[in-house]
Design a protein around this motif. Structure first.
Motif, PDB file in Angstrom:
ATOM      1  N   VAL A   1      11.458  43.222 -15.967  1.00 36.44           N
ATOM      2  CA  VAL A   1      10.109  42.696 -15.810  1.00 36.44           C
ATOM      3  C   VAL A   1       9.350  43.600 -14.850  1.00 36.44           C
ATOM      4  O   VAL A   1       9.791  43.849 -13.724  1.00 36.44           O
ATOM      5  CB  VAL A   1      10.137  41.258 -15.268  1.00 36.44           C
ATOM      6  CG1 VAL A   1       8.726  40.724 -15.077  1.00 36.44           C
ATOM      7  CG2 VAL A   1      10.930  40.356 -16.197  1.00 36.44           C
ATOM      8  N   THR A   2       8.192  44.098 -15.279  1.00 37.84           N
ATOM      9  CA  THR A   2       7.406  45.006 -14.445  1.00 37.84           C
ATOM     10  C   THR A   2       6.754  44.246 -13.296  1.00 37.84           C
ATOM     11  O   THR A   2       6.554  43.028 -13.360  1.00 37.84           O
ATOM     12  CB  THR A   2       6.305  45.699 -15.264  1.00 37.84           C
ATOM     13  OG1 THR A   2       5.355  44.711 -15.689  1.00 37.84           O
ATOM     14  CG2 THR A   2       6.898  46.402 -16.473  1.00 37.84           C
ATOM     15  N   LYS A   3       6.396  44.989 -12.226  1.00 35.49           N
ATOM     16  CA  LYS A   3       5.777  44.366 -11.062  1.00 35.49           C
ATOM     17  C   LYS A   3       4.437  43.744 -11.421  1.00 35.49           C
ATOM     18  O   LYS A   3       4.088  42.667 -10.928  1.00 35.49           O
ATOM     19  CB  LYS A   3       5.588  45.413  -9.959  1.00 35.49           C
ATOM     20  CG  LYS A   3       5.016  44.842  -8.660  1.00 35.49           C
ATOM     21  CD  LYS A   3       4.875  45.913  -7.603  1.00 35.49           C
ATOM     22  CE  LYS A   3       4.361  45.293  -6.301  1.00 35.49           C
ATOM     23  NZ  LYS A   3       3.056  44.627  -6.441  1.00 35.49           N
ATOM     24  N   ASP A   4       3.642  44.399 -12.289  1.00 32.85           N
ATOM     25  CA  ASP A   4       2.335  43.860 -12.669  1.00 32.85           C
ATOM     26  C   ASP A   4       2.475  42.508 -13.364  1.00 32.85           C
ATOM     27  O   ASP A   4       1.721  41.571 -13.089  1.00 32.85           O
ATOM     28  CB  ASP A   4       1.609  44.854 -13.595  1.00 32.85           C
ATOM     29  CG  ASP A   4       1.147  46.096 -12.852  1.00 32.85           C
ATOM     30  OD1 ASP A   4       1.075  46.028 -11.608  1.00 32.85           O
ATOM     31  OD2 ASP A   4       0.874  47.116 -13.513  1.00 32.85           O
ATOM     32  N   MET A   5       3.440  42.412 -14.287  1.00 36.06           N
ATOM     33  CA  MET A   5       3.665  41.153 -14.993  1.00 36.06           C
ATOM     34  C   MET A   5       4.119  40.059 -14.029  1.00 36.06           C
ATOM     35  O   MET A   5       3.683  38.909 -14.106  1.00 36.06           O
ATOM     36  CB  MET A   5       4.704  41.331 -16.096  1.00 36.06           C
ATOM     37  CG  MET A   5       4.213  42.129 -17.289  1.00 36.06           C
ATOM     38  SD  MET A   5       5.454  42.157 -18.597  1.00 36.06           S
ATOM     39  CE  MET A   5       4.572  43.073 -19.871  1.00 36.06           C
ATOM     40  N   LEU A   6       5.011  40.437 -13.110  1.00 34.81           N
ATOM     41  CA  LEU A   6       5.530  39.468 -12.151  1.00 34.81           C
ATOM     42  C   LEU A   6       4.429  38.984 -11.220  1.00 34.81           C
ATOM     43  O   LEU A   6       4.338  37.785 -10.910  1.00 34.81           O
ATOM     44  CB  LEU A   6       6.663  40.103 -11.337  1.00 34.81           C
ATOM     45  CG  LEU A   6       7.528  39.155 -10.502  1.00 34.81           C
ATOM     46  CD1 LEU A   6       8.187  38.112 -11.389  1.00 34.81           C
ATOM     47  CD2 LEU A   6       8.589  39.937  -9.731  1.00 34.81           C
TER      48      LEU A   6
ATOM     49  N   ILE B   1       0.329  38.773 -29.225  1.00 34.24           N
ATOM     50  CA  ILE B   1       1.466  39.679 -29.321  1.00 34.24           C
ATOM     51  C   ILE B   1       1.749  40.364 -27.986  1.00 34.24           C
ATOM     52  O   ILE B   1       2.884  40.513 -27.577  1.00 34.24           O
ATOM     53  CB  ILE B   1       1.229  40.729 -30.426  1.00 34.24           C
ATOM     54  CG1 ILE B   1       1.045  40.024 -31.775  1.00 34.24           C
ATOM     55  CG2 ILE B   1       2.372  41.733 -30.490  1.00 34.24           C
ATOM     56  CD1 ILE B   1       0.661  40.942 -32.912  1.00 34.24           C
ATOM     57  N   ASN B   2       0.692  40.742 -27.275  1.00 40.15           N
ATOM     58  CA  ASN B   2       0.853  41.480 -26.034  1.00 40.15           C
ATOM     59  C   ASN B   2       1.120  40.511 -24.887  1.00 40.15           C
ATOM     60  O   ASN B   2       0.299  39.643 -24.593  1.00 40.15           O
ATOM     61  CB  ASN B   2      -0.421  42.303 -25.764  1.00 40.15           C
ATOM     62  CG  ASN B   2      -0.235  43.222 -24.572  1.00 40.15           C
ATOM     63  OD1 ASN B   2      -0.129  42.754 -23.450  1.00 40.15           O
ATOM     64  ND2 ASN B   2      -0.198  44.525 -24.839  1.00 40.15           N
ATOM     65  N   LEU B   3       2.262  40.674 -24.210  1.00 38.30           N
ATOM     66  CA  LEU B   3       2.656  39.761 -23.144  1.00 38.30           C
ATOM     67  C   LEU B   3       1.712  39.851 -21.958  1.00 38.30           C
ATOM     68  O   LEU B   3       1.373  38.840 -21.336  1.00 38.30           O
ATOM     69  CB  LEU B   3       4.095  40.054 -22.706  1.00 38.30           C
ATOM     70  CG  LEU B   3       4.675  39.175 -21.606  1.00 38.30           C
ATOM     71  CD1 LEU B   3       4.618  37.704 -22.001  1.00 38.30           C
ATOM     72  CD2 LEU B   3       6.117  39.580 -21.301  1.00 38.30           C
ATOM     73  N   MET B   4       1.258  41.056 -21.624  1.00 36.10           N
ATOM     74  CA  MET B   4       0.329  41.223 -20.509  1.00 36.10           C
ATOM     75  C   MET B   4      -0.983  40.497 -20.790  1.00 36.10           C
ATOM     76  O   MET B   4      -1.544  39.849 -19.908  1.00 36.10           O
ATOM     77  CB  MET B   4       0.067  42.711 -20.269  1.00 36.10           C
ATOM     78  CG  MET B   4      -0.848  42.986 -19.074  1.00 36.10           C
ATOM     79  SD  MET B   4      -0.159  42.426 -17.496  1.00 36.10           S
ATOM     80  CE  MET B   4       0.931  43.790 -17.127  1.00 36.10           C
ATOM     81  N   ASP B   5      -1.474  40.584 -22.046  1.00 37.54           N
ATOM     82  CA  ASP B   5      -2.691  39.869 -22.417  1.00 37.54           C
ATOM     83  C   ASP B   5      -2.497  38.358 -22.271  1.00 37.54           C
ATOM     84  O   ASP B   5      -3.406  37.641 -21.831  1.00 37.54           O
ATOM     85  CB  ASP B   5      -3.082  40.194 -23.865  1.00 37.54           C
ATOM     86  CG  ASP B   5      -3.693  41.582 -23.989  1.00 37.54           C
ATOM     87  OD1 ASP B   5      -4.048  42.154 -22.944  1.00 37.54           O
ATOM     88  OD2 ASP B   5      -3.799  42.079 -25.126  1.00 37.54           O
ATOM     89  N   ALA B   6      -1.320  37.877 -22.656  1.00 32.93           N
ATOM     90  CA  ALA B   6      -1.030  36.444 -22.549  1.00 32.93           C
ATOM     91  C   ALA B   6      -1.071  35.993 -21.090  1.00 32.93           C
ATOM     92  O   ALA B   6      -1.609  34.928 -20.762  1.00 32.93           O
ATOM     93  CB  ALA B   6       0.334  36.145 -23.160  1.00 32.93           C
ATOM     94  N   LEU B   7      -0.517  36.804 -20.193  1.00 31.68           N
ATOM     95  CA  LEU B   7      -0.520  36.465 -18.774  1.00 31.68           C
ATOM     96  C   LEU B   7      -1.941  36.459 -18.215  1.00 31.68           C
ATOM     97  O   LEU B   7      -2.325  35.582 -17.443  1.00 31.68           O
ATOM     98  CB  LEU B   7       0.358  37.450 -17.989  1.00 31.68           C
ATOM     99  CG  LEU B   7       1.861  37.306 -18.194  1.00 31.68           C
ATOM    100  CD1 LEU B   7       2.606  38.502 -17.610  1.00 31.68           C
ATOM    101  CD2 LEU B   7       2.372  36.015 -17.557  1.00 31.68           C
ATOM    102  N   LYS B   8      -2.743  37.452 -18.624  1.00 32.40           N
ATOM    103  CA  LYS B   8      -4.125  37.533 -18.138  1.00 32.40           C
ATOM    104  C   LYS B   8      -4.944  36.338 -18.618  1.00 32.40           C
ATOM    105  O   LYS B   8      -5.734  35.765 -17.872  1.00 32.40           O
ATOM    106  CB  LYS B   8      -4.764  38.837 -18.604  1.00 32.40           C
ATOM    107  CG  LYS B   8      -4.220  40.076 -17.877  1.00 32.40           C
ATOM    108  CD  LYS B   8      -4.875  41.343 -18.401  1.00 32.40           C
ATOM    109  CE  LYS B   8      -4.343  42.579 -17.662  1.00 32.40           C
ATOM    110  NZ  LYS B   8      -4.929  43.835 -18.199  1.00 32.40           N
TER     111      LYS B   8
END
Length: 331
Positions: A188-193, A246-253
């Motif tokens: 898990v990347t730091k940005d996602m975390l 589809i994009n996990l980063m987009d989902a988090l944002k």
């Protein structure tokens, strides 16, 4: 009316002993339940114990227990043989050891009970045991026999009494490895975390059980009341779908943007005492017209508020909740 004790006996810490009673701390009797009925006649379904081969009904006196060895072979065990296995410690909870609360894996927890002094004697000894456990900031581990089986019980102070929690034996808990072995190792990347942590911070709050509503139970009550009064059932609202992201980063944002910060934690409130009569949630509704579940629910609340705390329902219009409870006893 106070519930009946599940067990009565003695609590013992070395040479200190006191009579105690064990009461269930939880109950499902307030929930809506259903009987099975014949669609054609409206009569209740009765289940009979029959011989699997002959199909004939068997008297209770002719039924015994059997351990299945294979398809057609059973080892018969009589009631007298089971009684001979009954443990001698059926009337005493002997405290064997004290352990830190954090040591008890939540998977071992079964159900809670309340332990209180039984009768007018023994309150001093009970208080000594309770305050000893409290001062050590640990949990007392003992054993109690319920329904002929011995259980591990963890005791900890709760207000003026003790809460006893039944625990499972190791052979009853499955190992997590057989389920977790196929989970992939993902970095898990730091940005996602960081994004996920922000979401958690916005949703953080103190645990207040009173604010949680059993929405399914409420929906059942509304449905039964509507059907009882000849009202059409409210149509189920279409569920909102956010679509596939589809994009996990987009989902988090998107999650972070949609979350509202939790309100500041209020002072912990003591659980509200149950008002006698409020459990009779299923009340008759007057009037007609097409109304949704929310409107019906509001009318129910108003009817409950109007009633005196100990008012008995009229015989001609018995609450459904009360009749359901009696059906359980009869069954």
């Amino acid at each position: 009316m106070a519930p009946r004790a599940n067990w009565k006996g003695f609590l013992r810490l070395s040479l200190v002993t006191c009579p105690v009673a064990l009461y269930p701390a939880t109950s499902d009797t307030e929930k809506v339940s259903f009987n099975q009925i014949n669609r054609k006649t409206g009569h209740r379904i009765k289940y009979a114990k029959v011989d699997a081969d002959t199909g004939e009904e068997v008297e209770a006196s002719d039924i015994m227990k059997g351990y299945k060895v294979d398809t057609d072979t059973y080892i018969e065990v009589s009631k007298d043989e089971l009684d001979d296995l009954a443990l001698e410690s059926t009337r005493t909870i002997e405290i064997d050891e004290f352990v830190p609360r954090s040591d008890i894996d939540s998977r071992y927890v079964i159900r809670p009970y309340y332990l209180v002094p039984d009768g007018k004697v023994g309150h001093d000894a009970f208080a000594v045991i309770r305050e000893t456990i409290r001062s050590m900031d640990k949990v007392a581990i003992g054993r109690v026999v319920l329904t002929n089986r011995e259980h591990i019980i963890a005791l900890e102070p709760l207000d003026k009494g003790l809460m006893g929690t039944l625990l499972r034996y190791p052979y009853e808990v499955r190992s997590e490895t057989e389920y977790f072995d196929d989970i992939q190792d993902v970095k898990v990347t730091k940005d996602m975390l960081d994004l996920a942590k922000h979401i958690v911070e916005k949703k953080s709050a103190s645990f207040e059980p009173d604010k949680f509503e059993d929405r399914y139970e409420t929906a059942l009550i509304d449905l039964i009341n509507q059907k009882r009064n000849g009202l059409p059932a409210a149509a189920k609202a279409a569920s909102k779908s956010s679509g596939n992201v589809i994009n996990l980063m987009d989902a988090l944002k998107r999650s972070l943007a949609s979350e509202k910060p939790s309100p500041a934690p209020a002072k912990a409130k003591k659980p509200k005492k149950r008002i006698e009569g409020q459990r009779e949630m299923l009340l008759p509704i007057t009037g007609g017209g097409k109304r949704g579940a929310k409107e019906v629910s509001k009318e129910i609340s108003k009817e409950v508020a109007k009633q005196a705390p100990k008012q008995e329902p009229k015989k001609a219009d018995k609450p459904v909740r009360a009749s359901v409870a009696r059906s359980k006893k009869a069954g």
